[in-house]
Design a protein around this motif. Structure first.
Motif, short mmCIF file in Angstrom:
data_model
loop_
_atom_site.label_atom_id
_atom_site.label_comp_id
_atom_site.label_asym_id
_atom_site.label_seq_id
_atom_site.Cartn_x
_atom_site.Cartn_y
_atom_site.Cartn_z
N ALA A 79 0.83 -1.21 0.00
CA ALA A 79 0.00 0.00 0.00
C ALA A 79 0.86 1.26 0.00
CB ALA A 79 -0.94 -0.01 1.21
N GLN A 80 2.01 1.21 0.68
CA GLN A 80 2.89 2.39 0.74
C GLN A 80 3.31 2.82 -0.67
OE1 GLN A 80 3.93 4.46 3.36
NE2 GLN A 80 4.70 5.64 1.60
N ILE A 81 3.46 1.87 -1.56
CA ILE A 81 3.83 2.21 -2.94
C ILE A 81 2.72 3.04 -3.59
CG2 ILE A 81 4.27 1.24 -5.24
CD1 ILE A 81 5.67 -1.12 -3.80
N ALA A 82 1.47 2.64 -3.39
CA ALA A 82 0.35 3.41 -3.93
C ALA A 82 0.28 4.79 -3.30
CB ALA A 82 -0.96 2.65 -3.70
N VAL A 83 0.60 4.89 -2.01
CA VAL A 83 0.56 6.17 -1.29
C VAL A 83 1.62 7.12 -1.83
CG1 VAL A 83 0.98 7.25 0.96
CG2 VAL A 83 -0.47 5.19 0.79
N SER A 84 2.86 6.63 -2.00
CA SER A 84 3.94 7.49 -2.51
C SER A 84 3.64 7.93 -3.94
CB SER A 84 5.27 6.73 -2.47
OG SER A 84 5.68 6.50 -1.14
N THR A 85 3.10 7.03 -4.74
CA THR A 85 2.80 7.36 -6.12
C THR A 85 1.71 8.43 -6.20
OG1 THR A 85 3.36 5.08 -6.68
CG2 THR A 85 2.23 6.36 -8.37
N ARG A 86 0.72 8.34 -5.31
CA ARG A 86 -0.35 9.35 -5.29
C ARG A 86 0.20 10.74 -4.94
NH1 ARG A 86 -5.92 9.17 -4.61
NH2 ARG A 86 -5.72 7.21 -5.76
N GLN A 87 1.26 10.79 -4.11
CA GLN A 87 1.87 12.08 -3.77
C GLN A 87 2.43 12.76 -5.02
OE1 GLN A 87 4.61 10.88 -0.71
NE2 GLN A 87 3.04 10.96 0.89
N TRP A 88 2.98 11.97 -5.93
CA TRP A 88 3.45 12.54 -7.20
C TRP A 88 2.26 13.00 -8.04
CZ3 TRP A 88 8.16 14.03 -7.66
CH2 TRP A 88 9.22 13.31 -7.08
N MET A 141 9.09 1.59 2.79
CA MET A 141 8.26 2.09 3.89
C MET A 141 8.60 3.50 4.37
SD MET A 141 5.71 0.26 4.36
CE MET A 141 4.98 0.78 5.92
N ASP A 142 9.83 3.97 4.12
CA ASP A 142 10.16 5.33 4.57
C ASP A 142 9.71 6.38 3.56
OD1 ASP A 142 11.91 5.09 2.47
OD2 ASP A 142 13.72 5.53 3.61
N GLY A 143 8.97 5.94 2.54
CA GLY A 143 8.46 6.91 1.56
C GLY A 143 9.49 7.36 0.55
N LYS A 144 10.55 6.59 0.38
CA LYS A 144 11.64 7.04 -0.49
C LYS A 144 11.24 7.10 -1.97
CE LYS A 144 14.95 4.01 0.36
NZ LYS A 144 14.32 3.16 1.40
N LEU A 145 10.12 6.47 -2.33
CA LEU A 145 9.70 6.54 -3.73
C LEU A 145 8.98 7.86 -4.03
CD1 LEU A 145 8.26 2.94 -4.43
CD2 LEU A 145 10.65 3.71 -4.35
N GLY A 146 8.54 8.56 -2.99
CA GLY A 146 7.73 9.75 -3.17
C GLY A 146 8.54 11.02 -3.32
N PRO A 147 7.85 12.17 -3.41
CA PRO A 147 8.52 13.47 -3.54
C PRO A 147 9.48 13.70 -2.38
CG PRO A 147 6.15 13.68 -3.95
CD PRO A 147 6.37 12.29 -3.45
N GLY A 148 10.70 14.12 -2.70
CA GLY A 148 11.70 14.36 -1.66
C GLY A 148 12.39 13.11 -1.19
N GLY A 149 11.98 11.95 -1.68
CA GLY A 149 12.58 10.69 -1.24
C GLY A 149 13.89 10.40 -1.96
N ALA A 150 14.57 9.36 -1.51
CA ALA A 150 15.89 9.02 -2.05
C ALA A 150 15.79 8.43 -3.46
CB ALA A 150 16.59 8.05 -1.12
N LEU A 151 14.65 7.86 -3.81
CA LEU A 151 14.50 7.25 -5.13
C LEU A 151 13.17 7.68 -5.75
CD1 LEU A 151 15.55 5.32 -7.33
CD2 LEU A 151 14.46 3.42 -6.09
N PRO A 152 13.13 8.88 -6.32
CA PRO A 152 11.87 9.37 -6.92
C PRO A 152 11.38 8.39 -8.00
CG PRO A 152 13.52 11.12 -6.80
CD PRO A 152 14.23 9.84 -6.48
#
Ligand SMILES: [Zn+2]
Lengths: 141, 391
Positions: free
Chosen positions: B170-179, B314-325
């Protein structure tokens, strides 16, 4: 008194693909068989007209145990096939057979949520419309 | 300047085995896959090679169905269909591929038996061609929802093997939605929480509705030219630094390991060609047909170890400002998904490398990866793209 007409199967009826005639014939007697390459001494699944190991055509059907373990499972709550909606929810699983090949099937005769990875299963049968039977699996006794 | 001359393929590749079959009666005994297999066997024998040497396939109907049937897991694939000239085109492509190091041994095969087929009622089965028939026989009767069923099976296996959780997916869907919130064209832009994903209907367990991509209209295009011409055009060039395509199967029941996609081969090969490492990637556009798809890409491309994808995100690194956009346009999960999303991976990667993404721009992006996924985790194609600075 005549036999009651059986209900038609709600399932997509599987075509008999090239090389799979022996597999489906055996299902008429509810026998589970696997195709083997005589040159590789290895099972071939799905059935083919040539062995994917050696390209040879020396293939034969041998009785199989019909036993295996669940490799992965998903429970379908909203089937695409409208005719199968009355069966939902049901478990769709990849089953690793003892002979070393993997097949897709349903695991029945239990609550679908009780089907877990690693569950031991054995083959069971459901009639198709033309006298063949479709192999399904259920928890091993 | 055109590609001719300075990029000559002369001497780069050779045909080393051949076979053919014909009969004075006009009819051959073999047909279909058996005839194809016999031609492949004879040509390999002629070359002193075996099926195990083959790492490239050409087939005018479906190189994927053909490769699955013969158990080939290629790193080069060509289903180009131009009618009677198809095989010359295959040869040209194969020579270029071999010259570029994409593969070493390519097999191209053709079989058609129109006379014999007149007396062969099941011939239509074979001409059906693209593997549809095998799927109808061995998967369709079991009522697996497509395409989500195979991905649900992959998630099931990943969870059982590595302890991956629904919260992590689910965290993947959450980070993607932030973009997506920063993309005015995105289908969904409202904030999303892990609880929202877990509360969405469980239609094909263990995947929830919000683990699944959208169904939307969509369209895209790109234009490529030579590096020399590119420099004189209107936009800063985005260079193809590395590329690789691999496939293992067409049906999910033929996938060797549901936790490892062919991206575990295409990713490292593309990085090797580009001379970059996962650590060098500034922006990742990785096909998110489902949350599990994106998670498998992270592992297979080497951004984390196999099995570590859940904790990794889980640390949100895929999202905006994360280590791996990752999936910076909002992805297939929140931006758009018309069915074959790979085009949008490339378009977004190019815009990020041009620096024209506005609010969602990743600052200083110089290396991007566009990683496409075809069919049911079947065919992975990795592109490493870079700017003038990283060329
Ligand atoms: Zn063999």
């Amino acid at each position: 008194m005549s036999d009651p007409t059986p209900d038609p199967s709600p399932r997509i009826q599987p075509p008999v693909t090239e090389g799979a005639e022996g597999f489906w014939e055996a299902t008429r007697a509810r026998r589970y068989v696997l195709q083997w390459c005589l040159d590789c001494e290895a099972p071939v699944s799905y059935p083919r007209v040539v062995c994917p190991g050696c390209l040879g055509a020396r293939l034969e059907y041998r009785p199989a145990s019909g036993r295996g373990t669940v490799y992965a499972v998903t429970v379908e709550h909203r089937p695409q096939n409208p005719a199968m909606r009355s069966l939902a929810p049901y478990a769709v699983a990849l089953v690793d057979l003892e002979e070393g090949v993997r097949v897709l099937s349903n695991v029945v005769d239990c609550a679908p949520d009780d089907v877990t990875v690693g569950l031991a299963v054995a083959v069971t049968w459901e009639p198709l419309d033309d006298g063949r039977n479709l192999p399904l699996f259920r928890p091993a006794p | 300047m055109s590609g001719q001359g300075d990029r000559s393929l002369r001497g780069a590749a050779a045909i080393v085995g051949v076979a053919d079959a014909a009969s004075p009666t006009g009819v051959l005994d073999l047909w279909g896959r058996a005839l194809e297999a016999e031609m492949v066997r004879q040509a390999l024998d002629d070359a002193g090679l075996t099926l195990a040497d083959v790492d490239g396939v050409c087939h005018t109907t479906s190189s994927m169905a053909f490769a699955e049937y013969l158990g080939i897991h290629p790193s080069y694939t060509d289903s180009t269909m131009t009618g009677g000239s198809s095989f010359e085109v295959h040869a040209e492509h194969a020579a270029a591929a071999i010259a570029a190091g994409l593969c070493e041994v390519v097999v191209c095969v053709y079989a058609a038996t129109p006379r014999g087929d007149r007396n062969r009622p099941t011939a239509a089965n074979f001409r059906g061609g693209a593997g549809a028939d095998q799927m109808m026989a061995w998967e369709a009767p079991y009522g697996m929802r497509m395409p989500m069923g195979p991905y649900a099976l992959a998630a099931s296996r990943h969870m059982a093997t590595y302890g991956t959780t629904s919260e992590q997916l689910a965290q993947i869907a959450v980070s993607t939605r932030q973009w997506a919130a920063m993309n005015p064209s995105a289908r969904y832009r409202d904030p999303l929480t892990i609880d929202d994903v877990l509360a969405s209907p469980l239609e094909t367990s263990p995947l929830h509705k919000l683990d699944c991509c959208l169904v939307t209209d969509g369209a895209g295009a790109f234009v490529m030219t030579s590096a020399d011409r590119a420099r004189d055009l209107a936009q800063p060039p985005v260079y193809l630094l590395g590329a690789s395509t691999c496939h293992d199967h067409l049906m999910i029941s033929q996938m060797p390991d549901l936790t490892v996609t062919p991206g575990a081969r295409s990713g490292p090969a593309a990085f090797r060609m580009a001379g970059v490492k996962p650590d060098d990637v500034d922006v990742l556009e990785a096909y998110d047909s489902f949350t599990i798809t994106a998670l498998l890409h992270l592992e297979d491309l080497g951004f984390c170890e196999k099995g570590e994808g859940g904790p990794f995100v889980m640390d949100g690194k895929l999202g905006p400002g994360g280590a791996l956009p990752t999936n910076t346009n909002g992805g297939g999960l929140s931006y758009t998904h018309p069915g074959m999303y790979g085009m949008f991976l490339i378009v977004e990667a190019v815009r990020q490398l041009r620096g024209t993404c506005g609010e969602r721009q990743v600052p200083g992006a110089e290396v991007a990866v566009a990683h496409g996924s075809g069919m049911v985790l079947s065919c992975m194609a990795t592109l490493v793209l870079g700017t003038e600075a990283t060329r």
